[in-house]
Design an enzyme around this catalytic site. Structure first.
Site, mmCIF file in Angstrom:
data_model
loop_
_atom_site.group_PDB
_atom_site.id
_atom_site.type_symbol
_atom_site.label_atom_id
_atom_site.label_comp_id
_atom_site.label_asym_id
_atom_site.label_seq_id
_atom_site.Cartn_x
_atom_site.Cartn_y
_atom_site.Cartn_z
ATOM 1 N N ASP A 287 -29.180 11.190 14.105
ATOM 2 C CA ASP A 287 -28.728 11.618 15.431
ATOM 3 C C ASP A 287 -29.330 12.963 15.805
ATOM 4 O OD1 ASP A 287 -27.217 9.341 15.592
ATOM 5 O OD2 ASP A 287 -25.324 10.302 15.073
ATOM 6 N N HIS B 95 -19.577 5.502 7.957
ATOM 7 C CA HIS B 95 -20.676 4.536 7.855
ATOM 8 C C HIS B 95 -20.663 3.874 6.485
ATOM 9 C CE1 HIS B 95 -22.228 7.719 10.682
ATOM 10 N NE2 HIS B 95 -22.302 6.633 11.432
ATOM 11 N N CYS C 265 8.641 -13.299 4.826
ATOM 12 C CA CYS C 265 9.873 -13.751 4.169
ATOM 13 C C CYS C 265 10.073 -13.062 2.823
ATOM 14 C CB CYS C 265 9.847 -15.270 4.000
ATOM 15 S SG CYS C 265 11.375 -15.954 3.313
ATOM 16 N N THR D 131 15.102 -13.220 11.425
ATOM 17 C CA THR D 131 15.875 -14.461 11.405
ATOM 18 C C THR D 131 16.621 -14.639 10.099
ATOM 19 O OG1 THR D 131 14.281 -15.486 12.902
ATOM 20 C CG2 THR D 131 15.727 -16.957 11.679
ATOM 21 N N SER D 132 15.920 -14.410 8.976
ATOM 22 C CA SER D 132 16.565 -14.585 7.668
ATOM 23 C C SER D 132 17.736 -13.631 7.520
ATOM 24 C CB SER D 132 15.557 -14.358 6.547
ATOM 25 O OG SER D 132 14.568 -15.349 6.550
ATOM 26 N N GLY E 162 11.878 -19.726 2.797
ATOM 27 C CA GLY E 162 13.297 -19.396 2.853
ATOM 28 C C GLY E 162 14.113 -20.228 1.885
#
Length: 589
Positions: A111, A226, A424, A467-468, A578
């Site tokens: 650069d 890099h 889970c 949910t569980s 589950g």
């Protein structure tokens, strides 16, 4: 191993495709595809222009910062490769103006050479009228590379350079002269320290797989953007409470002769801007945790934090890692004023790459309130306590179940990555560890079963979640109610009471879920266990285990697997995660 799959048309066209897409997002921009230059289409040529660039693969840097209030143009090379001097020269020509141009590059040899050559060519061709109208600044903020190793090359450029873009760009948009813009950019560049951390290196599209990688429980400190190797690897991966202090040491140390780059006083008078940068593959959830840990560590060190910025600013493609940058603000006796620096940082920037930031210091961290699972749940019932038949064995059985769930987490997680959403195992592990903690604290004793089971229900609600967690919490809450309702004045729970309470709890659960066996859910082994309970605990556990095994052959009718491609479940023959969790608990009990 680094993720080696990518979504693209072709590796060769990826940069141009991406820049074209960026211009669709930001209609301030114009694009010169042959030279991969993105620039402001409506340029105020009475103001200083800022040109930056380098290899692609660091998005949103550099082109994502082109826009009003920040950069005027970005010249983009191929992935991790500097653009040529002719590309850069095209970028300078596109933003030619009356006030002058500041070229900002990160400290990488390619650069510096290509941008520098373009600047010199421009100056040579305009020797009389504009030779002094182009200034060049190299920014290196990496503190991982020590003075000895860096030698005459100096520090690499990392995410801290974005702060230079922002502050210098804001001053330029406000009408600052080329000298003023260069002066503040140079000062800011000298006050930034950055350190990067990665869990793995990245993969460049169109290239072979990397020959080396980090182990599953290893982290690398000080790596470049890099794929350059870092200066230290740690295993096992430390928690943030241990990792962040180490990283802050790299930046703020004044006793390390190799890395004491910034004039910190470490006496309670230092004020900084904190930047937490996503290197490309970190989740926002994790980045938030890094911000909290860094903010807390600076507070402990009495380093004032005037601003906090966080987000994806300078990436290394898809590298799973982050970097921390600190900009040490000026004190009262220094050249620039902290208020001026902060006002330029806060100034609006109409670019997609710059992240929103608060224009005020962060609030003092609020102490975390104790969670419901950290204290023993109490019941408002005035009824007599109902104890387990063997309280000590009840507690020991719970501890066995907790240990079994923790041990089974990797396998349950594997199952759930195929048959669900992948959480889970971790959800059950979190609940198990919280229950285990209460047993070790003596908060669950078996002397008051109703209170014990309510405590477990609270853990399912708060520590498991999802949910569980909701299903377990409903079941255990109903189980506690069932024991109270069927105990009939006895002070010790009997198998008959257990059986009646379990049946009542299952019926209560059925009012909140449509799952019925066989449904490929945790209901399958749970119902099998309760239906067989009258035949004895051992026989009931066998029935539950068989039901859990059978879920691999059951069509998903409810729960996580109902959204998974049936052909995947048929091919993989994986049980419901589950259901496997219920089996694990019951067998351990």
């Amino acid at each position: 191993m680094a993720l080696q799959k990518h979504l693209l048309n072709d590796a060769e066209s990826l940069v141009v495709d991406s820049l074209t897409g960026l211009c669709a997002v930001n209609n301030q921009l114009a694009f010169d595809p042959p030279n991969k230059v993105v620039y402001k289409s409506k340029l105020d040529r009475s103001k200083v222009a800022l040109v930056c660039g380098g290899g692609s693969g660091h998005e949103p840097s550099h082109a994502g910062f082109v826009g009003e209030g920040m950069l005027s143009a970005a010249v983009c090379g191929n992935i991790f490769a500097s653009p040529s001097s002719s590309q850069v020269r095209r970028g300078i020509d596109l933003v030619e103006n009356d006030a002058g141009t500041l070229i900002l590059v990160k400290n990488y040899t390619g650069d510096i050479l290509n941008f520098g050559l373009a600047a010199e060519q421009y100056a040579a061709e305009h020797a009389q009228e504009k030779s002094g109208k182009v200034k060049f600044l190299v920014v290196g903020d990496d503190v991982a590379v020590g003075r000895t190793q860096g030698g005459i090359v100096g520090r690499r450029g990392l995410a801290g350079v974005v702060l230079v873009y922002k502050i210098a760009g804001a001053l330029a948009s406000q009408g600052g002269t080329l000298h003023e813009v260069y002066s503040i950019a140079e000062w800011v560049a000298g006050r930034i320290g950055t350190i990067g951390v990665g869990l793995e290196h990245c993969h460049v599209p169109g290239t072979a797989a990397p020959s080396s990688s980090l182990s599953a429980n290893e982290i690398e400190i000080g790596l470049g953007i890099h794929n350059e190797a870092g200066n230290k690897r740690l295993s096992p991966i430390p928690p943030l409470t241990e990792l962040i202090p180490l990283l802050v040491d790299y930046i703020t140390s004044t006793t390390d002769a190799e890395r004491g780059f910034l004039p910190f006083k470490n006496d309670g008078s230092d004020e900084v801007v904190l930047l937490v940068n996503n290197l490309g593959g970190m989740s926002e959830l994790e980045i938030g945790g890094v911000v909290r840990a860094a903010r807390e560590e600076l507070r402990k060190r009495q380093i004032g934090v005037s601003r906090v910025l966080a987000g994806t600013l300078m990436t290394s493609l898809n590298m799973p890692g982050f970097s921390i940058s600190l900009l040490l603000l000026p004190r009262a006796d220094e050249k620039h004023e902290a208020a001026k620096i902060l006002s330029l940082l806060d100034a609006p920037a109409q670019t997609p790459g710059w992240k929103w930031n608060s224009t005020a210091p962060p609030n003092t961290p609020t102490p975390l309130a104790p969670t419901a699972s950290s204290t023993k749940a109490s019941t408002s019932s005035s009824s007599a306590r109902i104890a387990a038949a063997q309280p000590a064995e009840f507690v020991a059985a719970l501890q066995r179940a907790c240990a079994a769930l923790v041990a089974a987490e990797p396998e349950i997680t594997r199952m759930d990555t195929i048959a669900g959403d992948g959480d889970c195992g971790l959800t059950l592990k979190a609940g198990a560890q919280a229950v285990e903690k209460l047993t070790k604290e003596g908060s669950i004793t078996g002397a008051d079963l109703v209170s014990d089971i309510v405590a477990i229900a609270k853990i399912a609600e708060n520590d498991m979640g999802g949910t569980s967690g909701a299903l377990y919490s409903i079941f255990f809450s109903a189980l506690a109610q069932g024991i109270q309702a069927t105990a009939n004045g006895t002070s010790t729970v009997t198998p008959e009471v257990w059986g009646n309470a379990l049946s009542a709890a299952l019926n209560k659960l059925y009012t909140y879920t449509r799952a019925r066996p066989p449904s490929r859910t945790l209901v399958d082994p749970l119902a099998a266990f309760i239906d067989a309970f009258k035949g004895g605990f051992a026989e009931a556990v066998k029935a539950a285990a068989a039901a859990a095994e059978h879920t691999k052959d059951v069509e998903a009718k409810a729960g996580r697997s109902a959204y998974v491609d049936t052909s995947v479940l048929t091919r993989e023959k994986v049980p419901d995660p589950g259901a496997w969790g219920v089996k694990t608990i019951l067998e351990a009990l």
